[in-house]
Design a protein around this motif. Structure first.
Motif, PDB file in Angstrom:
ATOM      1  N   GLY B 202      26.998  25.678  85.074  1.00 22.52           N
ATOM      2  CA  GLY B 202      27.561  24.558  85.659  1.00 22.52           C
ATOM      3  C   GLY B 202      28.412  24.741  86.955  1.00 22.52           C
ATOM      4  N   VAL B 203      28.455  25.915  87.436  1.00 28.94           N
ATOM      5  CA  VAL B 203      29.131  26.271  88.868  1.00 28.94           C
ATOM      6  C   VAL B 203      28.322  25.788  90.079  1.00 28.94           C
ATOM      7  CG1 VAL B 203      29.760  28.028  90.584  1.00 28.94           C
ATOM      8  CG2 VAL B 203      30.026  28.413  88.102  1.00 28.94           C
ATOM      9  N   GLU B 204      29.084  24.726  90.796  1.00 28.47           N
ATOM     10  CA  GLU B 204      28.593  24.054  91.954  1.00 28.47           C
ATOM     11  C   GLU B 204      28.681  24.862  93.345  1.00 28.47           C
ATOM     12  OE1 GLU B 204      28.724  19.954  94.355  1.00 28.47           O
ATOM     13  OE2 GLU B 204      30.187  20.183  92.709  1.00 28.47           O
ATOM     14  N   LEU B 205      27.646  24.847  94.066  1.00 26.04           N
ATOM     15  CA  LEU B 205      27.519  25.959  95.160  1.00 26.04           C
ATOM     16  C   LEU B 205      27.677  24.894  96.512  1.00 26.04           C
ATOM     17  CD1 LEU B 205      27.541  28.749  96.101  1.00 26.04           C
ATOM     18  CD2 LEU B 205      24.835  28.624  95.814  1.00 26.04           C
ATOM     19  N   LYS B 206      28.473  25.216  97.460  1.00 25.73           N
ATOM     20  CA  LYS B 206      28.532  24.384  98.750  1.00 25.73           C
ATOM     21  C   LYS B 206      28.211  25.468  99.654  1.00 25.73           C
ATOM     22  CE  LYS B 206      30.340  20.084  97.137  1.00 25.73           C
ATOM     23  NZ  LYS B 206      31.349  19.197  97.367  1.00 25.73           N
ATOM     24  N   LEU B 207      26.898  25.274 100.328  1.00 27.59           N
ATOM     25  CA  LEU B 207      26.863  26.541 101.329  1.00 27.59           C
ATOM     26  C   LEU B 207      27.161  25.773 102.824  1.00 27.59           C
ATOM     27  CD1 LEU B 207      23.159  27.491 100.401  1.00 27.59           C
ATOM     28  CD2 LEU B 207      25.155  28.688 100.078  1.00 27.59           C
ATOM     29  N   ASN B 208      27.350  26.464 103.870  1.00 25.38           N
ATOM     30  CA  ASN B 208      27.702  26.101 105.246  1.00 25.38           C
ATOM     31  C   ASN B 208      28.885  25.256 105.256  1.00 25.38           C
ATOM     32  OD1 ASN B 208      25.100  26.872 106.608  1.00 25.38           O
ATOM     33  ND2 ASN B 208      24.059  25.241 105.792  1.00 25.38           N
ATOM     34  N   VAL B 209      29.831  25.871 104.367  1.00 30.98           N
ATOM     35  CA  VAL B 209      31.390  25.142 104.439  1.00 30.98           C
ATOM     36  C   VAL B 209      32.171  26.302 104.747  1.00 30.98           C
ATOM     37  CG1 VAL B 209      33.156  24.180 103.167  1.00 30.98           C
ATOM     38  CG2 VAL B 209      30.771  23.434 102.777  1.00 30.98           C
ATOM     39  N   ILE B 210      32.754  26.354 105.651  1.00 31.54           N
ATOM     40  CA  ILE B 210      33.862  27.343 106.168  1.00 31.54           C
ATOM     41  C   ILE B 210      35.201  26.804 105.936  1.00 31.54           C
ATOM     42  CG2 ILE B 210      34.744  28.619 108.130  1.00 31.54           C
ATOM     43  CD1 ILE B 210      32.056  28.508 109.451  1.00 31.54           C
ATOM     44  N   VAL B 211      35.754  27.541 104.686  1.00 26.88           N
ATOM     45  CA  VAL B 211      37.118  27.196 104.403  1.00 26.88           C
ATOM     46  C   VAL B 211      38.145  27.604 105.338  1.00 26.88           C
ATOM     47  CG1 VAL B 211      39.018  26.977 102.792  1.00 26.88           C
ATOM     48  CG2 VAL B 211      36.537  26.580 102.003  1.00 26.88           C
ATOM     49  N   GLY B 212      38.790  26.917 105.894  1.00 21.49           N
ATOM     50  CA  GLY B 212      39.630  27.121 107.084  1.00 21.49           C
ATOM     51  C   GLY B 212      39.119  26.551 108.407  1.00 21.49           C
ATOM     52  N   ARG B 213      38.033  26.360 108.515  1.00 20.03           N
ATOM     53  CA  ARG B 213      37.552  25.437 109.663  1.00 20.03           C
ATOM     54  C   ARG B 213      36.876  24.004 109.190  1.00 20.03           C
ATOM     55  NH1 ARG B 213      39.959  26.767 113.895  1.00 20.03           N
ATOM     56  NH2 ARG B 213      39.573  28.948 114.672  1.00 20.03           N
ATOM     57  N   THR B 214      35.746  24.102 108.384  1.00 20.15           N
ATOM     58  CA  THR B 214      35.146  22.974 108.126  1.00 20.15           C
ATOM     59  C   THR B 214      36.123  21.964 107.160  1.00 20.15           C
ATOM     60  OG1 THR B 214      33.301  24.334 107.830  1.00 20.15           O
ATOM     61  CG2 THR B 214      33.016  22.001 106.993  1.00 20.15           C
ATOM     62  N   VAL B 215      36.520  22.750 106.134  1.00 25.07           N
ATOM     63  CA  VAL B 215      37.713  22.024 105.280  1.00 25.07           C
ATOM     64  C   VAL B 215      38.941  23.062 105.127  1.00 25.07           C
ATOM     65  CG1 VAL B 215      36.057  20.693 103.897  1.00 25.07           C
ATOM     66  CG2 VAL B 215      36.727  22.973 103.150  1.00 25.07           C
ATOM     67  N   THR B 216      40.249  22.556 104.823  1.00 23.98           N
ATOM     68  CA  THR B 216      41.259  23.399 104.685  1.00 23.98           C
ATOM     69  C   THR B 216      41.689  23.451 102.925  1.00 23.98           C
ATOM     70  OG1 THR B 216      42.755  21.726 104.890  1.00 23.98           O
ATOM     71  CG2 THR B 216      42.138  22.837 106.714  1.00 23.98           C
ATOM     72  N   LEU B 217      42.284  24.343 102.780  1.00 27.25           N
ATOM     73  CA  LEU B 217      42.870  24.413 101.469  1.00 27.25           C
ATOM     74  C   LEU B 217      43.575  23.102 101.037  1.00 27.25           C
ATOM     75  CD1 LEU B 217      44.072  27.886 100.563  1.00 27.25           C
ATOM     76  CD2 LEU B 217      41.857  27.099 100.192  1.00 27.25           C
ATOM     77  N   GLU B 218      44.297  22.534 101.986  1.00 24.86           N
ATOM     78  CA  GLU B 218      44.966  21.212 101.678  1.00 24.86           C
ATOM     79  C   GLU B 218      43.883  20.114 101.499  1.00 24.86           C
ATOM     80  OE1 GLU B 218      47.564  20.976 105.167  1.00 24.86           O
ATOM     81  OE2 GLU B 218      48.860  22.496 104.553  1.00 24.86           O
ATOM     82  N   ASP B 219      42.997  19.884 102.249  1.00 24.42           N
ATOM     83  CA  ASP B 219      41.838  18.922 102.043  1.00 24.42           C
ATOM     84  C   ASP B 219      41.334  19.053 100.424  1.00 24.42           C
ATOM     85  OD1 ASP B 219      41.737  18.393 104.594  1.00 24.42           O
ATOM     86  OD2 ASP B 219      40.381  19.742 105.351  1.00 24.42           O
ATOM     87  N   LEU B 220      41.241  20.291 100.294  1.00 23.31           N
ATOM     88  CA  LEU B 220      40.562  20.490  98.698  1.00 23.31           C
ATOM     89  C   LEU B 220      41.499  20.228  97.544  1.00 23.31           C
ATOM     90  CD1 LEU B 220      38.573  23.851  99.392  1.00 23.31           C
ATOM     91  CD2 LEU B 220      37.563  21.380  99.315  1.00 23.31           C
ATOM     92  N   ALA B 221      42.927  20.437  97.923  1.00 26.96           N
ATOM     93  CA  ALA B 221      43.980  20.179  96.868  1.00 26.96           C
ATOM     94  C   ALA B 221      43.941  18.963  96.971  1.00 26.96           C
ATOM     95  CB  ALA B 221      45.344  20.761  97.516  1.00 26.96           C
ATOM     96  N   ALA B 222      43.794  17.787  97.916  1.00 26.52           N
ATOM     97  CA  ALA B 222      43.765  16.526  97.892  1.00 26.52           C
ATOM     98  C   ALA B 222      42.642  15.818  97.224  1.00 26.52           C
ATOM     99  CB  ALA B 222      43.955  16.025  99.454  1.00 26.52           C
ATOM    100  N   GLU B 223      41.435  16.899  97.134  1.00 22.19           N
ATOM    101  CA  GLU B 223      40.381  16.339  96.367  1.00 22.19           C
ATOM    102  C   GLU B 223      40.474  16.588  94.787  1.00 22.19           C
ATOM    103  OE1 GLU B 223      36.696  17.784  97.980  1.00 22.19           O
ATOM    104  OE2 GLU B 223      37.221  17.152  99.930  1.00 22.19           O
ATOM    105  N   GLY B 224      41.613  17.210  94.521  1.00 20.03           N
ATOM    106  CA  GLY B 224      42.006  17.410  93.047  1.00 20.03           C
ATOM    107  C   GLY B 224      41.756  19.089  92.656  1.00 20.03           C
ATOM    108  N   TYR B 225      41.517  19.889  93.656  1.00 23.67           N
ATOM    109  CA  TYR B 225      41.422  21.046  92.986  1.00 23.67           C
ATOM    110  C   TYR B 225      42.628  21.828  92.829  1.00 23.67           C
ATOM    111  CZ  TYR B 225      36.620  21.209  94.316  1.00 23.67           C
ATOM    112  OH  TYR B 225      35.022  21.043  94.581  1.00 23.67           O
TER     113      TYR B 225
END
Lengths: 278, 465
Positions: B202-225
């Protein structure tokens, strides 16, 4: 997969693509680049972001056909998909808050200059743009640049459009005419950027250049993109792509850029879509 | 009375394999596995298990192999190790489990790695179902980096019921398992299977995403992580700082291996990425990455391939088996030798590596005897490609772009050693991003520890709320 929404043929060898990449568009800033890979056997190539639209979720790239990958990309059309498209990479350009900036774009280098000019134009900074190409049929984005520049100078090596000569000649004329400028941003082929740097150096005008060395991952892992700046080795993908032009070792950058010239030739000869016959 | 020597594992002939990228050791057959497992003393207090960073129940799984219960043995390993087919191949067992084996006091220790590999491969070949994914608990966790640390952390969290998404910067998952370790040591198909097993959980894999550039940890926190694990791995390659390192034909091992493995440059021009493989190649360094690079150079067509290492063989950090394999394949070891400059021709291409001989002096901070230059012993190695395999400093992208995330003077993320929490609450880290260049199994151990910490963190948060 990343969808091509729009294709515009700028010259016989230069194509503009608007790519659907909402995450990249959301974070993109002038000066940054992306890496793309066309298909499973493809290589990863870096391309500077030429424009972005956060609302539409798109990123624009301008590609000059110089090798197998760029020729194959040039054959793709709106509706086609690119396998991988990742970014934004690199450090955003440090654009000034005030003053007058001269932006110089040579050849396909006009495309990466465009978002910088646009951002400064929106901030009310005076921008004098100089764009050039080998000849009129290779000149790109003239109308677009005119719309956002306070002044625009056009030149071609063969004189088929605008001033006859190099963009660095026009820059030199402006300096000799005592046109006020606080900074220069020059983007294009390495010899062109080096010529611009040599024009401004005696006058001490801050001059930024944008380097485009060979890269593999583009995320700070492989070290292919190392350049010598101020006597130190820098990794263009994480430290650049914009550097102080006075400090760049252009001779080394030109030499490293030719590292795979033989292989590029071989790939072209074997590539039927590129006109090869082996 | 157990056999004094371990049952050999069939291998490709050195003269054949030095020209191909196929896996070198061929693996045990069921008969060979049972024979080797039968050497186990079934210790009451199995010291081998203490040597394992992920606490594999070694005695019990070997007992099951002995009885021919291979699938049960595989399940036993997987209770604590989510990547057994990988670990069986790339762990430095002689420094870990096998080092503690009681048999090893007098004879050769049990071949734990070979048995682990056998049961994992056996299970995969049988196509065993992974079982039902654990019921979802409704909490989202983001894992950054699909290398050994991230894959392990994601696996453990998914088994606990978390909704896990892995964000990977490259176009393929696996991290060093896919870009760094060559096919002949770890077939990419195995990594692919392990990742697929994870996706079945059930693990989801997202390729071509650079955390720190494409998205930040703050963006992901806002998405509910609710919590994060950073397994961003190796970063910028280290160079020596000697003259000539930017000549054409000088590579970092990361680049040489990434071109070869991830980008399949050995298939150029069928694959688009080129490489200058070199006819006479010097690899500087003594670790596993150096061995991978030098053996890849042979397979890419080098006539001569050298290891240049400033200490002696005893200090080499590489797995013994890799050094052994490299020697069998004809790699020339220039030990107690240190490069002083790379020599270029008139066009800026490498044409030689000037080195100096070294001798061992007093022990340094690491406990290894410090190499000292022998004055006047300079000589030139006639090579056309030089590969620097000197380690890496952690990837700078995420620390540059995440507020509050502290790094030490080497650029490694600062963490609480017990919980692996970074200086930002809810953000955990492990693997090379924390330790600098180390091993797959240590990264996996960190991924496990962090998964438990994340579980505690999220539980505590919801008890309070």
């Amino acid at each position: 997969m990343f969808k091509i929404l729009r294709k515009k043929v700028l010259t016989p060898v230069t194509k503009l693509y608007e790519i659907e990449a909402p995450l990249v568009a959301r974070r993109a800033e002038p000066g940054q680049f992306i890496i793309l890979r066309l298909d499973e056997e493809g290589e990863r190539i870096p391309l500077t972001i030429a424009d972005f639209d956060r609302e539409r979720g798109t990123v624009t790239i301008v590609v000059q056909e110089v090798g197998k990958t760029t020729i194959e990309l040039g054959l793709m059309n709106a509706g086609d998909h690119i396998q991988d498209f990742v970014g934004p990479l690199g450090v955003p350009a440090e654009l000034p808050e005030s003053g007058t900036v001269v932006c110089v774009g040579g050849g396909v280098g006009v495309a990466p200059v465009y978002p910088k000019v646009k951002a400064m134009h929106e901030k009310g900074i005076k921008v004098i743009s100089i764009i050039g190409a080998r000849s009129a049929d290779l000149l790109i984005l003239e109308d677009e640049m005119r719309a956002i520049s306070d002044e625009l100078y056009v030149c071609t090596d063969d004189g088929t459009q605008g001033h006859k000569g190099f963009v660095s000649d026009v820059l030199k004329n402006l300096i000799e005419d005592k046109v006020e400028m606080d900074e220069v941003i020059a983007v294009g082929p390495l010899p062109m950027m080096r010529a611009c740097v040599e024009v401004t150096r005696p006058h001490g005008i801050k001059t930024w250049v944008s380097l485009n060395p060979i890269m593999v991952d583009g995320t700070g892992m492989c070290g292919a993109c190392r350049v010598t700046v101020g006597g130190e080795t820098k990794f263009c993908c994480v430290d650049g792509p914009m550097f102080d032009g006075y400090a760049v070792d252009f001779a080394e950058a030109i030499r490293r850029g030719r590292m795979y010239a033989d292989e590029e030739k071989l790939a072209m000869e074997r590539c039927h879509t590129c006109g090869g016959d082996k | 009375m157990p056999g004094k020597t371990r049952v050999p594992m069939p291998e490709q002939d050195p003269q054949v394999r030095r020209k191909n990228f196929l896996e070198v050791p061929l693996g045990y057959t069921p008969e060979l596995a049972i024979e080797e497992a039968s050497r186990c003393l079934n210790c009451k207090n199995p010291l081998c298990e203490r040597g394992c960073p992920v606490n594999v129940k070694i005695r019990d799984f070997i007992g099951l192999v002995k009885e021919g219960k291979f699938l049960k043995a595989a399940q036993k390993v997987k209770e604590t190790n989510s990547l057994p087919a990988v670990c069986g191949r790339v762990c430095p067992q002689e420094e870990q489990c096998e080092k503690e084996c009681i048999l090893g006091k007098r004879f050769e220790p049990i071949a734990i790695g070979r048995l682990e590999r056998f049961v994992a491969d056996y299970e995969q070949a049988q196509g065993v179902e992974q079982g039902e994914p654990a019921p979802r608990n409704g909490h989202k966790v983001a894992v950054v980096g699909a290398g050994p640390a991230g894959l392990t952390c994601a696996s453990d969290l998914a088994r606990m019921g978390y909704e896990v998404t892995i964000f990977e910067a490259l176009h393929a998952p696996g991290g060093v398992l896919i870009y760094g370790i060559p096919e002949f040591r770890l077939p990419k198909e195995i990594v692919k299977q392990e990742v697929e097993n994870l996706q079945k959980l059930g693990v989801e894999l997202k390729l071509n995403v650079i955390v720190g550039r494409t998205v930040t940890l703050e963006d992901l926190a806002a998405e509910g992580y609710e919590a994060f694990f950073l397994g961003t791995g190796a970063g910028l390659p280290k160079f020596m700082g000697i003259p000539g390192e930017n000549l054409n034909g000088v590579y970092s091992a990361n680049e040489y291996l990434t071109r070869t493995n991830l980008m399949k440059a050995y298939e150029f021009p069928q694959a688009d990425t080129p490489i200058k493989p070199g006819k006479r190649v010097a690899v500087v360094g003594g670790g596993n990455v150096a061995m991978d690079a030098v053996r890849s150079a042979l397979r890419l067509g080098a006539d001569e391939a050298y290891i240049v290492y400033r200490r002696s063989e005893a200090e080499m950090p590489a797995r013994k088996e890799e050094v052994h394999h490299a020697k069998e394949e004809g790699v020339i070891f220039q030990l107690l030798t240190n490069p002083v400059r790379v020599i270029g021709d008139e066009n800026g291409w490498v044409k030689g590596l000037e080195c100096v001989r070294m001798e061992l002096g007093e022990p340094d901070a690491s406990g290894r005897r410090r190499p000292v230059e022998v004055k006047g012993s300079n000589f030139i190695l006639d090579v056309d490609v030089v590969i620097m395999a000197l380690g890496t400093s952690p990837n700078p992208l995420i620390s540059q772009t995440t507020r509050g995330l502290e790094v030490n003077k080497w650029g490694c993320l600062v963490v609480n050693e017990e919980t692996l929490q970074t200086t930002v609450p809810g953000v955990y880290a492990g693997g090379d991003a924390v330790t600098g260049a180390a091993t797959v199994i240590l990264a996996m151990g960190a991924g496990k520890t962090a998964a438990n910490s994340i579980h505690e963190f999220i539980q505590a948060k919801h008890v309070k709320a």
